[in-house]
Design a protein around this motif. Structure first.
Motif, PDB file in Angstrom:
ATOM      1  N   HIS A 167       0.627  -1.312  -0.044  1.00  0.00           N
ATOM      2  CA  HIS A 167       0.090  -0.067  -0.095  1.00  0.00           C
ATOM      3  C   HIS A 167       0.921   1.334  -0.010  1.00  0.00           C
ATOM      4  O   HIS A 167       1.927   1.149   0.487  1.00  0.00           O
ATOM      5  CB  HIS A 167      -0.769   0.112   1.187  1.00  0.00           C
ATOM      6  CG  HIS A 167      -2.110   0.998   0.983  1.00  0.00           C
ATOM      7  ND1 HIS A 167      -1.968   2.263   1.198  1.00  0.00           N
ATOM      8  CD2 HIS A 167      -3.356   0.722   0.616  1.00  0.00           C
ATOM      9  CE1 HIS A 167      -3.091   3.029   1.054  1.00  0.00           C
ATOM     10  NE2 HIS A 167      -4.031   1.852   0.594  1.00  0.00           N
ATOM     11  N   SER A 168       0.439   2.318  -0.661  1.00  0.00           N
ATOM     12  CA  SER A 168       1.200   3.432  -0.585  1.00  0.00           C
ATOM     13  C   SER A 168       1.127   4.199   0.754  1.00  0.00           C
ATOM     14  O   SER A 168       0.484   4.155   1.391  1.00  0.00           O
ATOM     15  CB  SER A 168       0.445   4.482  -1.707  1.00  0.00           C
ATOM     16  OG  SER A 168       1.126   5.884  -1.516  1.00  0.00           O
ATOM     17  N   TRP A 169       2.432   4.702   0.873  1.00  0.00           N
ATOM     18  CA  TRP A 169       2.590   5.231   2.220  1.00  0.00           C
ATOM     19  C   TRP A 169       2.014   6.775   2.192  1.00  0.00           C
ATOM     20  O   TRP A 169       2.014   7.627   3.047  1.00  0.00           O
ATOM     21  CB  TRP A 169       4.140   5.408   2.443  1.00  0.00           C
ATOM     22  CG  TRP A 169       5.004   4.166   2.667  1.00  0.00           C
ATOM     23  CD1 TRP A 169       5.031   3.147   1.903  1.00  0.00           C
ATOM     24  CD2 TRP A 169       5.682   3.816   3.985  1.00  0.00           C
ATOM     25  NE1 TRP A 169       5.656   2.068   2.496  1.00  0.00           N
ATOM     26  CE2 TRP A 169       5.920   2.557   3.639  1.00  0.00           C
ATOM     27  CE3 TRP A 169       5.588   4.213   5.196  1.00  0.00           C
ATOM     28  CZ2 TRP A 169       6.748   1.648   4.630  1.00  0.00           C
ATOM     29  CZ3 TRP A 169       6.227   3.743   6.136  1.00  0.00           C
ATOM     30  CH2 TRP A 169       6.935   2.384   5.894  1.00  0.00           C
ATOM     31  N   THR A 170       1.883   7.405   1.114  1.00  0.00           N
ATOM     32  CA  THR A 170       1.647   8.704   0.866  1.00  0.00           C
ATOM     33  C   THR A 170       0.099   9.063   0.423  1.00  0.00           C
ATOM     34  O   THR A 170      -0.532  10.149   0.717  1.00  0.00           O
ATOM     35  CB  THR A 170       2.406   9.608   0.098  1.00  0.00           C
ATOM     36  OG1 THR A 170       2.399   8.863  -1.291  1.00  0.00           O
ATOM     37  CG2 THR A 170       3.950   9.545   0.585  1.00  0.00           C
ATOM     38  N   ASP A 171      -0.441   8.114  -0.234  1.00  0.00           N
ATOM     39  CA  ASP A 171      -1.713   8.386  -0.891  1.00  0.00           C
ATOM     40  C   ASP A 171      -2.815   7.051  -0.421  1.00  0.00           C
ATOM     41  O   ASP A 171      -2.534   5.977  -0.342  1.00  0.00           O
ATOM     42  CB  ASP A 171      -1.735   8.051  -2.356  1.00  0.00           C
ATOM     43  CG  ASP A 171      -3.007   8.434  -3.024  1.00  0.00           C
ATOM     44  OD1 ASP A 171      -4.006   8.531  -2.263  1.00  0.00           O
ATOM     45  OD2 ASP A 171      -2.840   8.503  -4.261  1.00  0.00           O
ATOM     46  N   ALA A 172      -3.703   7.486   0.206  1.00  0.00           N
ATOM     47  CA  ALA A 172      -4.803   6.395   1.021  1.00  0.00           C
ATOM     48  C   ALA A 172      -5.462   5.649  -0.207  1.00  0.00           C
ATOM     49  O   ALA A 172      -6.228   4.700   0.177  1.00  0.00           O
ATOM     50  CB  ALA A 172      -5.614   7.240   1.808  1.00  0.00           C
ATOM     51  N   ASP A 173      -5.425   6.117  -1.301  1.00  0.00           N
ATOM     52  CA  ASP A 173      -6.288   5.497  -2.361  1.00  0.00           C
ATOM     53  C   ASP A 173      -5.720   4.771  -3.350  1.00  0.00           C
ATOM     54  O   ASP A 173      -6.161   4.418  -4.338  1.00  0.00           O
ATOM     55  CB  ASP A 173      -7.160   6.678  -3.075  1.00  0.00           C
ATOM     56  CG  ASP A 173      -8.103   7.348  -2.274  1.00  0.00           C
ATOM     57  OD1 ASP A 173      -8.540   6.842  -1.140  1.00  0.00           O
ATOM     58  OD2 ASP A 173      -8.201   8.580  -2.407  1.00  0.00           O
ATOM     59  N   ARG A 174      -4.378   4.215  -3.087  1.00  0.00           N
ATOM     60  CA  ARG A 174      -3.672   3.442  -4.162  1.00  0.00           C
ATOM     61  C   ARG A 174      -3.124   2.530  -3.158  1.00  0.00           C
ATOM     62  O   ARG A 174      -2.452   2.592  -2.330  1.00  0.00           O
ATOM     63  CB  ARG A 174      -2.579   4.569  -4.664  1.00  0.00           C
ATOM     64  CG  ARG A 174      -3.188   5.396  -5.791  1.00  0.00           C
ATOM     65  CD  ARG A 174      -2.120   6.047  -6.607  1.00  0.00           C
ATOM     66  NE  ARG A 174      -2.776   6.887  -7.599  1.00  0.00           N
ATOM     67  CZ  ARG A 174      -2.029   7.533  -8.615  1.00  0.00           C
ATOM     68  NH1 ARG A 174      -0.716   7.886  -8.426  1.00  0.00           N
ATOM     69  NH2 ARG A 174      -2.826   8.553  -9.207  1.00  0.00           N
ATOM     70  N   PHE A 175      -2.940   1.113  -4.150  1.00  0.00           N
ATOM     71  CA  PHE A 175      -1.918   0.040  -3.690  1.00  0.00           C
ATOM     72  C   PHE A 175      -1.624  -0.539  -4.986  1.00  0.00           C
ATOM     73  O   PHE A 175      -2.101  -0.570  -5.937  1.00  0.00           O
ATOM     74  CB  PHE A 175      -2.862  -0.962  -2.924  1.00  0.00           C
ATOM     75  CG  PHE A 175      -4.177  -1.697  -3.397  1.00  0.00           C
ATOM     76  CD1 PHE A 175      -3.705  -2.769  -3.946  1.00  0.00           C
ATOM     77  CD2 PHE A 175      -5.110  -1.028  -3.351  1.00  0.00           C
ATOM     78  CE1 PHE A 175      -4.874  -3.580  -4.538  1.00  0.00           C
ATOM     79  CE2 PHE A 175      -6.423  -1.808  -3.987  1.00  0.00           C
ATOM     80  CZ  PHE A 175      -6.102  -2.995  -4.361  1.00  0.00           C
ATOM     81  N   ALA A 176      -0.498  -1.249  -4.939  1.00  0.00           N
ATOM     82  CA  ALA A 176       0.179  -2.245  -5.885  1.00  0.00           C
ATOM     83  C   ALA A 176       0.274  -3.637  -5.737  1.00  0.00           C
ATOM     84  O   ALA A 176       0.240  -3.991  -4.553  1.00  0.00           O
ATOM     85  CB  ALA A 176       1.664  -1.343  -6.169  1.00  0.00           C
ATOM     86  N   THR A 177       0.169  -4.374  -6.898  1.00  0.00           N
ATOM     87  CA  THR A 177       0.359  -5.762  -6.696  1.00  0.00           C
ATOM     88  C   THR A 177       1.337  -6.186  -7.767  1.00  0.00           C
ATOM     89  O   THR A 177       1.666  -5.464  -8.748  1.00  0.00           O
ATOM     90  CB  THR A 177      -0.997  -6.256  -7.216  1.00  0.00           C
ATOM     91  OG1 THR A 177      -1.526  -5.852  -8.394  1.00  0.00           O
ATOM     92  CG2 THR A 177      -2.127  -5.789  -6.245  1.00  0.00           C
ATOM     93  N   ALA A 178       2.069  -7.335  -7.487  1.00  0.00           N
ATOM     94  CA  ALA A 178       2.878  -7.874  -8.580  1.00  0.00           C
ATOM     95  C   ALA A 178       2.306  -9.191  -8.748  1.00  0.00           C
ATOM     96  O   ALA A 178       1.947 -10.176  -7.919  1.00  0.00           O
ATOM     97  CB  ALA A 178       4.070  -8.155  -7.604  1.00  0.00           C
ATOM     98  N   SER A 179       2.181  -9.438 -10.046  1.00  0.00           N
ATOM     99  CA  SER A 179       1.650 -10.998 -10.571  1.00  0.00           C
ATOM    100  C   SER A 179       2.588 -11.501 -11.744  1.00  0.00           C
ATOM    101  O   SER A 179       3.603 -11.042 -11.900  1.00  0.00           O
ATOM    102  CB  SER A 179       0.137 -10.582 -11.168  1.00  0.00           C
ATOM    103  OG  SER A 179       0.182  -9.648 -12.299  1.00  0.00           O
ATOM    104  N   ASP A 180       2.115 -12.596 -12.167  1.00  0.00           N
ATOM    105  CA  ASP A 180       2.783 -13.291 -13.213  1.00  0.00           C
ATOM    106  C   ASP A 180       2.529 -12.622 -14.630  1.00  0.00           C
ATOM    107  O   ASP A 180       3.031 -13.100 -15.447  1.00  0.00           O
ATOM    108  CB  ASP A 180       2.372 -14.640 -13.476  1.00  0.00           C
ATOM    109  CG  ASP A 180       0.846 -14.911 -13.379  1.00  0.00           C
ATOM    110  OD1 ASP A 180       0.055 -13.699 -13.396  1.00  0.00           O
ATOM    111  OD2 ASP A 180       0.585 -16.203 -13.219  1.00  0.00           O
TER     112      ASP A 180
END
Length: 457
Positions: A171-184
């Motif tokens: 999850h982003s440290w600065t933006d409460a409305d963003r998270f990132a995922t890693a996939s194949d």
């Protein structure tokens, strides 16, 4: 006749408020009056070093009864001390209270291996992802009522899907409305308000291999770092929606974490039994190498101070490394602990949490000989004095031997000795090549230069 009498002032050293108080005495600090001061200090330092090892009991205990299967991931809240969430290979996600070391909720979140968990920015919600290709958002408190009068349970607030499987999320440290995922498939940026990814970074410099780890930068909210199965570590900029640069190492990296106090640096846990510290501005060689493990390093976590980090390995041990030292200052192990898949520091920098293949979560002290609980002022002064003595004389042979000695399992001791012999043999062989090379084809290369195979940008 005049009579003179002795009179003592109220500040005299012999007066006491009560009988139990110590008498105050004055002391002349002139070195000429204390010729044996250094010898006395050295004797005290030896005693302090021995006491440090005698009182070293790092394991606090297990957290609850653990999971039913291997613990694969864990996360602590960025805004609170007590919450802990962990995921297991059987698809269950458990919510823990660190103060009581009890399980607050056991959630059957996924049908397959849980590959990542992370708290949202506010600390009132958390995310989990799995090999089945789903990401769930959960709240800390139970939010589902079955309507039959039973206890409330946890249900996912939102769900996101992909065609493949998710390997990591952050999850982003600065933006409460963003998270990132890693996939194949790629590195993807998501929003809690949308069902589809905001951005997809699929062009990873010509590589279509699986991304195993993704981490947001703690300060620059537009930067991400990733590790992939093609032995690469790379950086992404979400402003331009493209990958910035990538470095290919000799072996694959299993984990990556940014330094919270020096956010231009990050550490990676590698398959070649070592950890590396990189500067994101210069990825052609690592800044520092951290050695000691005898098998692949699977996970690492920075202390909140940014001055040290802990690494968990396939060799069933934890090692704590200082930022400026290439060897570990502590090694933790137990007879029952198996391969360590996840490690975390608590927010107060006093404890370490580890999750391993034996389905247990363990709580360790960050400083092995630290006394838990409230200390009196006299105890605190005494401990500070002993630690300063050890720090002052730790370069001397006797104190260094006591201060550095650690009991390790026999298998690890044998593997360490074998690694030393192998390195000495390889160095000697390379020295002979350089010495008898007439064409100048061979030359000495530093170990840090051998880590990076190539840099792509």
């Amino acid at each position: 006749m005049k009579v003179q009498a002795l009179k003592r002032s109220s500040g005299a050293s012999v007066e006491r408020e009560c009988v139990s108080d110590l008498r105050r005495t004055s002391r002349n600090l002139n070195p000429s009056y204390h010729p044996m001061q250094r010898a006395r200090e050295y004797t005290r330092a030896v005693t302090a070093a021995k006491m440090e090892r005698m009182f070293a009991q790092p394991l606090v205990g297990n957290i609850g009864l653990g999971h039913r299967d291997a613990v694969t991931c864990s996360a602590t809240s960025r805004s609170a001390l007590l919450p802990l969430v962990s995921g297991a290979a059987d698809g269950c996600v458990n919510l823990w209270d660190l103060a009581s070391r009890k399980c607050l909720a056991e959630i059957p979140a996924h049908n397959r291996n849980v590959t990542g968990v992370v708290f949202a920015q506010g600390g009132q919600a958390f995310y989990s992802c799995s090999d089945e290709g789903k990401v769930h958002r959960w709240t800390l408190h139970a939010n589902h009522d079955d309507g039959k009068g039973g206890a409330a349970s946890h249900a996912p607030v939102a769900t996101w899907r992909c065609n493949g499987s998710f390997k990591s999320l952050d999850h982003s440290w600065t933006d409460a409305d963003r998270f990132a995922t890693a996939s194949d498939e790629a590195v993807q940026i998501w929003s809690p308000d949308r069902s589809h990814a905001l951005q997809t970074h699929s062009d990873l410099f010509g590589s279509d291999d699986t991304v195993s780890t993704v981490r947001w930068h703690p300060v620059e909210g537009h930067l991400l770092a990733h590790c992939s199965l093609d032995r690469g570590i790379g950086l992404h900029d979400i402003r331009s929606n493209k990958a910035l640069k990538k470095t290919i190492l000799q072996m694959r990296s299993n984990d990556l974490k940014w330094n919270p106090m020096e956010p231009m640096n990050f550490a990676v846990a590698n398959e070649d039994y070592q950890c590396y510290l990189f500067d994101m501005r210069k990825l052609n060689s690592p800044m520092r190498m951290y050695k000691g493990h005898t098998s692949a390093v699977l996970s690492l976590a920075w202390a909140p101070t940014g001055r040290e980090f802990v690494a968990g390995s396939y060799d069933k041990t934890l090692r704590i490394f200082r930022l400026s030292e290439g060897t570990s200052r502590e090694i933790y192990h137990t007879k029952r602990m198996q391969r360590v898949h996840t490690v975390q520091y608590t927010a107060d920098n006093k404890f370490i949490i580890s999750g391993s293949d034996d389905s247990n979560l363990r709580l360790w002290k960050a400083v092995a000989n630290e006394q838990l609980g409230q200390l009196t002022r006299r105890e605190e002064r005494s401990m500070n004095y002993r630690s300063s003595l050890v720090e002052r004389y730790k370069h001397l042979p006797e104190i260094r031997k006591i201060h550095k000695s650690r009991k390790v399992p026999k298998a690890i001791r044998n593997l360490t000795q074998q690694a030393v012999i192998q390195k000495e043999s390889a160095d000697k062989k390379q020295a002979n090549r350089v010495k008898y090379d007439r064409k100048g084809e061979h030359k000495f290369t530093s170990e840090r230069q051998k880590v990076v195979v190539k840099e792509v940008s």
